[in-house]
Write a protein that holds these residues in place. Structure first.
Motif, mmCIF file in Angstrom:
data_model
loop_
_atom_site.group_PDB
_atom_site.id
_atom_site.type_symbol
_atom_site.label_atom_id
_atom_site.label_comp_id
_atom_site.label_asym_id
_atom_site.label_seq_id
_atom_site.Cartn_x
_atom_site.Cartn_y
_atom_site.Cartn_z
ATOM 1 N N VAL A 1 0.851 -1.184 0.000
ATOM 2 C CA VAL A 1 0.000 0.000 0.000
ATOM 3 C C VAL A 1 0.886 1.232 0.000
ATOM 4 N N ASP A 2 0.413 2.303 -0.669
ATOM 5 C CA ASP A 2 1.192 3.536 -0.688
ATOM 6 C C ASP A 2 0.892 4.370 0.559
ATOM 7 N N ALA A 3 1.475 5.562 0.614
ATOM 8 C CA ALA A 3 1.340 6.409 1.806
ATOM 9 C C ALA A 3 -0.106 6.805 2.074
ATOM 10 N N ASP A 4 -0.960 6.757 1.039
ATOM 11 C CA ASP A 4 -2.375 7.090 1.206
ATOM 12 C C ASP A 4 -3.235 5.860 1.474
ATOM 13 N N GLY A 5 -2.596 4.698 1.573
ATOM 14 C CA GLY A 5 -3.346 3.471 1.817
ATOM 15 C C GLY A 5 -3.922 2.843 0.565
ATOM 16 N N LEU A 6 -3.558 3.361 -0.624
ATOM 17 C CA LEU A 6 -4.063 2.805 -1.880
ATOM 18 C C LEU A 6 -3.249 1.561 -2.237
ATOM 19 N N PRO A 7 -3.899 0.420 -2.464
ATOM 20 C CA PRO A 7 -3.156 -0.814 -2.729
ATOM 21 C C PRO A 7 -2.475 -0.823 -4.087
ATOM 22 N N ASN A 8 -1.409 -1.587 -4.157
ATOM 23 C CA ASN A 8 -0.676 -1.863 -5.385
ATOM 24 C C ASN A 8 -0.402 -3.356 -5.429
ATOM 25 N N VAL A 9 -0.439 -3.957 -6.608
ATOM 26 C CA VAL A 9 -0.079 -5.363 -6.729
ATOM 27 C C VAL A 9 0.628 -5.566 -8.053
#
Length: 207
Positions: free
Chosen positions: A40-48
């Motif tokens: 997750v990035d600093a804003d809590g948005l997931p990445n995969v």
């Protein structure tokens, strides 16, 4: 648990994972060690994204058991891992109809083990690690190839591991083993612990 037998049998989750991966290496056409790693990035948005798992360290190893992969430390995944200190991944084998899910804490591997793995890669892959500013904008493929030529000239036929490239070791707090079942009544066993020092608690989960 009395019904944890067959492919789920054993008291060491790393040994089970190693066994499943070994079986997948005989059946999967490409990259049986591929994992989809989530951050997750600093804003809590997931990445995969997909990466290749390079080692499953057993519980008798100095790490106490871990899953290891390698990447550029300047990449988005690496920055997100270091910001959170945590990551998750899933391995899925279509041929076996099985998957393993892992969530845990992450530490760097940038010592002799990383050097050894880097040295085992093809020369082009080693030079590519020097040339790529992973996840950064790129003007064109021509620019990338020009950078490859530049690092080839400067680092020669035996480049050392870049200081910005190395491994991450995921030390699990949770491991789930999943196998396909008839009528979608799948078998799932979750190994969970609160801290790395705790004993595993094993539960069968509903499909």
């Amino acid at each position: 648990m009395s019904d944890r037998s067959g492919i789920f049998a054993g008291d060491d989750p790393y040994a089970i994972a190693q066994r499943w991966l070994g079986e997948a290496e005989a059946t999967e056409i490409n990259d049986p060690n591929a994992i989809a790693i989530a951050t997750v990035d600093a804003d809590g948005l997931p990445n995969v994204r997909m990466v290749l798992l390079k080692d499953i360290e057993g519980r008798d190893m100095p790490s106490g058991g871990a899953f290891v992969f390698y990447t550029n430390y300047g990449s988005a995944k690496a920055r997100e891992i270091e910001q959170a200190g945590k990551a998750a991944f899933v391995m899925h084998w279509k041929s076996l109809r099985r998957q393993i899910r892992v969530r845990g804490l992450v530490e760097r591997e940038e010592g002799p083990q990383a050097d050894e793995y880097y040295a085992s890669r093809s020369l082009k892959s080693r030079l590519g690690a020097w040339a790529s500013r992973q996840s950064e904008p790129l003007s064109s493929r021509t620019a990338l190839m020009a950078e490859v030529a530049k690092v080839t000239a400067s680092h020669g036929p035996n480049p050392k591991r870049p200081p910005f490239w190395g491994g991450f070791r995921i030390k699990p707090l949770e491991i789930e083993f999943w196998a396909d079942g008839a009528f979608r009544l799948h078998d799932r066993f979750r190994w969970r612990r609160q801290t790395l020092a705790d004993e595993w608690e094993i539960s069968r989960l509903n499909p």
